[in-house]
Design an enzyme around this catalytic site. Structure first.
Site, PDB file in Angstrom:
ATOM      1  N   ASP A   1      27.612  12.958 -10.393  1.00  0.00           N
ATOM      2  CA  ASP A   1      28.322  12.174  -9.383  1.00  0.00           C
ATOM      3  C   ASP A   1      29.659  11.667  -9.922  1.00  0.00           C
ATOM      4  OD1 ASP A   1      28.263  10.632  -6.791  1.00  0.00           O
ATOM      5  OD2 ASP A   1      28.332   8.950  -8.184  1.00  0.00           O
TER       6      ASP A   1
ATOM      7  N   GLU B   1      30.611  16.885  -8.700  1.00  0.00           N
ATOM      8  CA  GLU B   1      31.303  16.347  -7.532  1.00  0.00           C
ATOM      9  C   GLU B   1      32.690  15.929  -8.018  1.00  0.00           C
ATOM     10  OE1 GLU B   1      31.189  12.724  -4.276  1.00  0.00           O
ATOM     11  OE2 GLU B   1      30.649  12.427  -6.357  1.00  0.00           O
TER      12      GLU B   1
END
Length: 736
Positions: free
Chosen positions: A415, A468
């Site tokens: 993330d 990401e």
């Protein structure tokens, strides 16, 4: 008998203020009455009486209480010549008899190699040393507690086993590591515990174990002693196939799931289903929908449910909201036995400020930077890991390997990678500190990400890593030996933003924005891209995907079907967040989850069936997945008909695989006898039509297919005439 320790020293032991109690407690040589002897000292605040028992002879020797706080001592005539074989027998203040041993007579669990690897920041099995490790020493079962707190003045282990009074259980420093360690005889599985840490300023605070395998259900915060080595796995076939799999050429249809809200159960806390129930339901659903993988939003323990798991304090503990560690092992095992891969979101970018967590862990900036310009994240109000510190890198990389080793996870989606790469991420001038070259790149974080990917791929072949990453950072999914970060895949945030921006336009205006769709193919093969329609696109006021589509009710559904069809035929692996497959109207709410009741309506069932069929088409046709990452698998047929908002392209597989022709009509105007150039003559069978009646469309299409006409078109030697359904996609495959 008087102890050779002074009263002030004994008082310090009783107060728990001695940093290295092992230097005073346990077995120590003394000169007693002119000859060598052994003093055995114990601190048991809850004991009324204590005896020293020789395991070999059974000799029982009473120990004298020399302080009302529980300090006992016995002098043995024989000097220390070999490891202790003595045990303790005590009567506690409730009258209960307890047999145990002194924590301070047990050798350290840390070998010279352990200490070396920890110092280097390269102990990949850190989770087998730190934390609460079940251990048996000379027939005595207990738990070895160890925690990294180099700047602490003292560390106590507190829990159910000592009435949360740690004065008798002060940990010892492990030489040259910053680690504190204590073996507690009798401590056992299921008991709760924490570390009580004294800072250099004398302040005491209770902290969770950063390496704990389990924790209480929030808002409670204690850790739980857990044995994670008893589960019997049954996924060896899956693991072998995974190790042999090539992620570059494999179909991947990922279903992103928030376990706490995907489905609810009556009579459960907040409606949360347990891992075992979720596994069975998800397997059935993934099979029905032809998803190959699930991607779980973070499952590591987190205090605030509203963070969706992205603010973790228990990096080594699956959240107790859905059961025990063994229950989560069952979840993964059951998915694997049924052919479904399990990916998890992993958050090494930042951690929350909760007092019981990692922040100021030993009274100093240990896991984080001391300077808020480096150590605090302005967007999320969280702390940023100090990636330049060996021990912090080791904590995180070992954590990644832990999920792969102990839980058989198939991949980690990292993330917020963009926030890790740039020192000035979301900061104004003067709010960040340049790197040693004066630049904005976070050099330590870059090294960490590369080391992380190297460790994962070397130790677990076939496991994927995904980033990401929302910037134009080059080489995110290129090998580290080629200067890249080493990820398997990178989320294509540019494709997602441009495509949704285009789809929000009224069809009459789309001809002015055709470049928003074609632009992605300019860079589509610079990285190994995943196309994500994730939870981030249906929260924070953005609305659901179908609510973002323009037009009346029919057009909204047609546009959504068109969006999915375009996405599934575009190069790249696929990811869809739960609820998107049923065209739910409300944006995602973690308290409520998808609007499953909408499946009572044909239109919503139609979208669900469309997603299932698209997944199947991708799996069954190599042309739609074999060359997701190379230009060999894509060829424009017509990218320039902006006036009609039509895009036509070819997808190709390996040699011998039939090519796939994709025709997209982004207007509600059906187009008959639309001539399309093709690379080969023969019959092009229609294998999918987003306007099919089963999906809620008008059933305008080309069934069973189209025969080439011998007419050159689009600079191709042959062509076919197709019907382009309104706001629709038709997919044709060369049959002969």
């Amino acid at each position: 008998m008087n102890s050779q320790l002074s009263l002030s020293t004994i008082q310090s032991l009783v107060d728990g203020s001695v940093a290295n109690p092992g230097s005073l407690l346990g077995r120590h040589p003394v000169n007693y009455r002119g000859r060598e002897a052994t003093s055995v000292r114990v601190l048991e605040p809850n004991a009324e009486s204590v005896w020293l028992i020789d395991s070999a002879s059974g000799l029982r020797r009473p120990m004298r209480r020399l302080h009302p706080g529980g300090f006992f001592e016995a002098i043995c005539d024989e000097p220390i010549t070999k490891p202790s074989t003595s045990r303790l027998q005590m009567i506690d203040k409730t009258g209960k008899e307890i047999k145990t041993t002194s924590p301070y007579t047990v050798p350290s669990i840390f070998s010279d190699l352990d200490r070396y690897l920890i110092g280097e920041g390269r102990h990949n099995q850190l989770y087998e040393r730190l934390g609460a490790q079940l251990r048996e020493v000379d027939g005595v079962k207990g738990v070895n507690f160890a925690v990294w707190a180099p700047n602490a003045r003292s560390v106590q282990v507190v829990g159910d086993f000592n009435g949360w009074d740690g004065r008798g259980h002060v940990a010892q420093p492990v030489e040259s590591t910053g680690i504190w360690e204590l073996f507690l005889p009798g401590a056992t599985v299921g008991q709760k515990y924490k570390f009580r840490i004294q800072t250099q300023h004398g302040h005491w605070m209770d902290k969770c174990d950063p390496m704990a395998f389990a924790a209480e259900l929030p808002p409670l915060t204690a850790n739980i002693i857990t044995d994670i080595n008893t589960y019997s796995w049954n996924d060896s076939d899956w693991l072998q196939q995974r190790a042999e799999m090539d992620p570059m050429h494999t179909p991947m249809n990922v279903y992103e799931v928030h376990l706490g809200s995907w489905q609810k159960g009556p009579g459960r806390t907040h409606g949360w289903l347990d891992y075992r129930d979720l596994a069975k339901r998800l397997v059935d659903y993934c099979h029905r929908m032809n998803f190959t993988h699930v991607e779980l939003m973070p499952i590591s323990e987190h205090p605030f449910t509203g963070s969706w798991g992205y603010q973790s304090v228990g990096y080594y503990a699956p959240t107790s909201r859905h059961g025990s560690p063994e229950d989560f092992m069952f979840f993964v095992d059951h998915m694997h036995q049924n052919g479904i891969g399990v990916l998890i979101d992993w958050v090494p970018a930042h951690f929350p400020k909760d007092d019981h967590g990692l922040r100021q862990f030993d009274g100093s900036a240990l896991y984080e930077h001391a300077d808020p310009r480096q150590g605090e994240h302005p967007d999320w109000g969280t702390m940023i890991f100090n990636f330049g510190r060996n021990e912090v890198k080791n904590f995180l990389i070992a954590n990644a390997l832990f999920w792969l080793d102990k839980y058989h996870i198939d991949g980690l989606r990292v993330d917020a990678v963009a926030s890790m790469l740039y020192l000035d991420y979301s900061r104004e001038d003067g709010e960040w500190i340049p790197n040693r070259y004066g630049g904005r790149e976070n050099l330590e974080s870059i090294d960490f990400l590369r080391d992380f990917n190297i460790a994962v791929h070397e130790n677990h072949p076939g496991v994927i890593t995904a980033a990401e990453e929302s910037t134009a950072w080059p080489g995110v999914s290129r090998p580290t030996y080629d200067g890249g970060l080493g990820f398997t895949y990178k989320w294509n945030m540019g494709w997602m933003n441009d495509t949704l921006s285009y789809m929000r336009n009224e069809p009459i205006h789309r001809k002015f924005h055709q470049n928003e769709l074609t632009f992605s193919l300019i860079y589509a093969f610079t990285e190994n891209f995943t196309l994500p329609l994730s939870h981030d696109e249906v929260v924070h006021g953005k609305g659901s995907l179908i609510s973002q589509m323009p037009g009346d009710m029919w057009q909204k559904f047609a546009n959504l079907r068109l969006l999915y069809s375009y996405m599934w035929t575009h190069p790249g692996k696929k990811l869809l967040f739960m609820g998107g497959e049923i065209a739910q109207w409300t944006e995602w709410n973690a308290d409520d989850g998808p609007q499953w009741e909408l499946l009572d309506f044909d239109t919503h069932r139609g979208v669900q069936q469309l997603v299932a069929d698209l997944n199947k088409v991708v799996i069954e046709n190599p042309a739609l997945h074999w060359h997701d990452f190379t230009g060999d698998g894509f060829e424009w047929i017509d990218a320039h008909n902006a006036e009609d908002s039509v895009l036509v392209y070819l997808r190709k597989g390996a040699e011998g695989d039939p090519p796939i022709l994709v025709c997209n009509n982004f207007t509600p105007v059906p187009r008959d006898n639309y001539r399309v150039g093709v690379p080969a003559q023969g019959f092009w069978k229609e294998i999918f039509n987003s306007d099919g009646e089963a999906y809620g469309g008008s059933n305008l299409g080309n069934y069973p297919g189209c025969q080439t006409t011998g007419i050159e078109h689009h600079a191709r030697p042959d062509s076919i005439e197709v019907t382009l359904p309104p706001l629709g996609t038709t997919i044709l495959r060369l049959e002969s």
